[in-house]
Design a protein around this motif. Structure first.
Motif, mmCIF file in Angstrom:
data_model
loop_
_atom_site.group_PDB
_atom_site.id
_atom_site.type_symbol
_atom_site.label_atom_id
_atom_site.label_comp_id
_atom_site.label_asym_id
_atom_site.label_seq_id
_atom_site.Cartn_x
_atom_site.Cartn_y
_atom_site.Cartn_z
ATOM 1 N N SER A 99 -5.127 8.512 0.939
ATOM 2 C CA SER A 99 -4.056 9.820 2.081
ATOM 3 C C SER A 99 -4.140 9.465 3.713
ATOM 4 N N PRO A 100 -2.861 8.945 4.357
ATOM 5 C CA PRO A 100 -3.458 9.019 6.158
ATOM 6 C C PRO A 100 -3.766 9.635 6.085
ATOM 7 N N GLY A 101 -3.324 10.509 6.682
ATOM 8 C CA GLY A 101 -3.125 11.586 6.754
ATOM 9 C C GLY A 101 -4.884 12.310 7.255
ATOM 10 N N LYS A 102 -5.423 12.968 5.777
ATOM 11 C CA LYS A 102 -6.495 12.863 5.238
ATOM 12 C C LYS A 102 -8.021 11.947 6.310
ATOM 13 N N ARG A 103 -7.461 10.272 6.451
ATOM 14 C CA ARG A 103 -8.572 9.837 6.672
ATOM 15 C C ARG A 103 -8.201 10.033 8.243
ATOM 16 N N ALA A 110 -4.987 6.514 10.127
ATOM 17 C CA ALA A 110 -4.406 6.591 9.260
ATOM 18 C C ALA A 110 -3.962 4.856 9.059
ATOM 19 N N VAL A 111 -4.425 4.340 9.233
ATOM 20 C CA VAL A 111 -4.100 2.814 9.412
ATOM 21 C C VAL A 111 -4.958 2.493 8.114
ATOM 22 N N VAL A 112 -6.316 3.019 8.260
ATOM 23 C CA VAL A 112 -7.657 2.922 6.936
ATOM 24 C C VAL A 112 -6.889 3.251 5.766
ATOM 25 N N ALA A 152 0.767 -1.561 0.043
ATOM 26 C CA ALA A 152 0.227 -0.040 -0.072
ATOM 27 C C ALA A 152 0.869 1.141 -0.602
ATOM 28 N N LEU A 153 1.618 1.382 1.020
ATOM 29 C CA LEU A 153 3.168 2.275 1.032
ATOM 30 C C LEU A 153 3.941 2.725 -0.763
ATOM 31 N N ALA A 154 4.044 1.758 -1.392
ATOM 32 C CA ALA A 154 4.433 1.583 -1.910
ATOM 33 C C ALA A 154 3.998 2.179 -4.276
ATOM 34 N N GLN A 155 2.636 1.088 -3.090
ATOM 35 C CA GLN A 155 0.719 2.285 -4.257
ATOM 36 C C GLN A 155 0.908 3.545 -4.110
ATOM 37 N N ARG A 156 0.908 4.577 -2.978
ATOM 38 C CA ARG A 156 1.049 5.934 -2.684
ATOM 39 C C ARG A 156 2.495 6.068 -3.669
ATOM 40 N N GLU A 183 4.454 5.559 -6.194
ATOM 41 C CA GLU A 183 3.681 5.338 -7.191
ATOM 42 C C GLU A 183 3.271 6.801 -7.779
ATOM 43 N N GLY A 184 1.803 6.602 -7.174
ATOM 44 C CA GLY A 184 1.181 7.528 -7.550
ATOM 45 C C GLY A 184 1.483 8.957 -7.238
ATOM 46 N N ARG A 185 2.719 9.086 -6.111
ATOM 47 C CA ARG A 185 3.318 11.002 -5.995
ATOM 48 C C ARG A 185 4.799 11.078 -7.170
ATOM 49 N N SER A 186 4.158 10.153 -7.815
ATOM 50 C CA SER A 186 5.666 10.185 -8.650
ATOM 51 C C SER A 186 5.994 11.503 -10.033
#
Length: 374
Positions: free
Chosen positions: A343-347, A334-336, A104-108, A110-113
């Motif tokens: 975004s962990p921060g927004k959640r 953040a876990v959810v 999940a962290l790797a997915q995020r 890649e999405g922030r490239s």
């Protein structure tokens, strides 16, 4: 690695001689690409089969991006630069755990490239990063499916325990009740809520599995097929009722009865549906959900009453309780967010706002009742 093995596509206009700011940025890109490739290799070591092959292919792709920055930097590529803190942490997690959380962290990541807005990157590199995000999302889906049943019960249980017991003690405390009464009320709320959550989750999951069992096709057609009248073949009706077209149903019925003597479309020979097993895996078992809900609700409900258990009273106990619950709500949110690829921060902030909103509402009601009773 042979730089000619990868044709990244047309590059955006690039400066002939990079200034110092560009050098620093390109070195960081190079370090991040190397770190990302290492992350995928570390994840691959913990997997086998198709997942391992996919992760190694992703590492190769990051290596091609690495070569792009080496070519641009030329002689400046040899100066070492540390990758971003996020990638350093991600690689540590990949080496140590390799779980769905790391995917999940790797997915995020890649999405922030930044390549879509980076003049020195190629359009193909930017497109690669978008595809990589979707590839990682696909790999993470399997782990999310395995977690979803128990994880849902755990997160909801902990969150309900935190919010409901905080609201309970805030409401009772606002009436002016003694600290000992607030404590016993919190303990009662913990036990009642945990038992209710456990029982509710057990009934919910059992009912859902029973509904699936009622829907799952049986193999009765295998036993009855040889004795059916071919000219009045109810077996065709069975397959049409399951959603097949008339052509596919007739083909499947003849196949089941051993009377298929035509050169038909092989795609009509459907296999037994397998999605029921995947649904069972995602739902989990009744007892697992019940125990998870009970334990996590009790754990969450314990947090608001910890100050009272340690002897704090009055405003000090309320303040410490709010701080502890706030931190716990931020963690669960953040876990959810992390597991959902958001975004962990927004959640985390959303979870905190909902929890404190409920506590504030009961506190105001408690003040109103306390004033009227007084």
């Amino acid at each position: 690695m042979d730089p000619t093995a990868y044709s990244p596509g047309p590059s955006r206009p690039q400066p002939p001689a990079p200034p110092g700011a560009d050098l620093r940025k390109w070195r960081r890109y190079l370090a991040d690409e190397r770190a990302q490739a290492a992350i995928y290799r570390d994840l691959a070591r913990r997997r086998e089969g198709e997942e391992r092959e996919i992760l190694l292919k992703l590492a190769e792709a990051e290596g091609r991006h690495e070569q792009h920055w080496i070519d641009l930097l030329g002689g400046h590529a040899d100066k070492p630069v540390r990758p971003s803190v996020r990638r350093v942490l991600l690689r540590f997690l990949a080496r140590s755990f390799g779980s769905v959380f790391v995917l999940a962290l790797a997915q995020r990541a890649e999405g922030r490239s930044p390549y879509s807005s980076e003049p020195a990157a190629t359009s193909a590199m930017a497109a690669d990063e978008l595809i990589h995000e979707e590839v990682i999302r696909g790999l993470a889906t399997r782990g999310r499916a395995r977690l979803s049943g128990t994880f849902r019960a755990a997160v909801f249980g902990a969150n309900d325990g935190l919010v409901s017991n905080l609201a309970l003690i805030m409401g009772i405390g606002a009436t002016g009740a003694a600290s000992s009464f607030v404590l016993f009320s919190g303990i009662a709320g913990l036990l009642a809520g945990a038992l209710s959550m456990g029982a509710g989750e057990y009934v919910s999951v059992r009912s859902q599995r029973e509904l699936l069992n009622a829907t799952k096709p049986t193999q009765i057609s295998l036993a009855a097929a040889p004795d059916l009248d071919l000219n009045a073949n109810e077996l065709v009706l069975l397959y049409r009722a399951r959603g097949m077209s008339v052509e596919a149903a007739e083909h499947r019925a003849a196949e089941r009865m051993g009377r298929l003597q035509c050169d038909c479309d092989p795609s009509l020979s459907l296999q037994a549906p397998e999605h029921y097993e995947h649904e069972y895996e995602e739902i989990g078992t009744g007892w697992t959900a019940a125990v998870s809900s009970f334990c996590f609700f009790a754990t969450g409900a314990l947090v608001p009453i910890l100050p009272y258990l340690f002897g704090l009273q009055g405003p000090a106990a309320v303040l410490v309780s709010l701080v502890l619950v706030g931190l716990a709500l931020l963690c669960t949110g953040a876990v959810v967010g992390l597991l959902s690829g958001a975004s962990p921060g927004k959640r985390a902030v959303r979870q905190l706002g909902i929890g404190f909103g409920a506590a504030l509402a009961t506190y105001l009601l408690g003040l109103a009742f306390g004033t009227s009773l007084g």
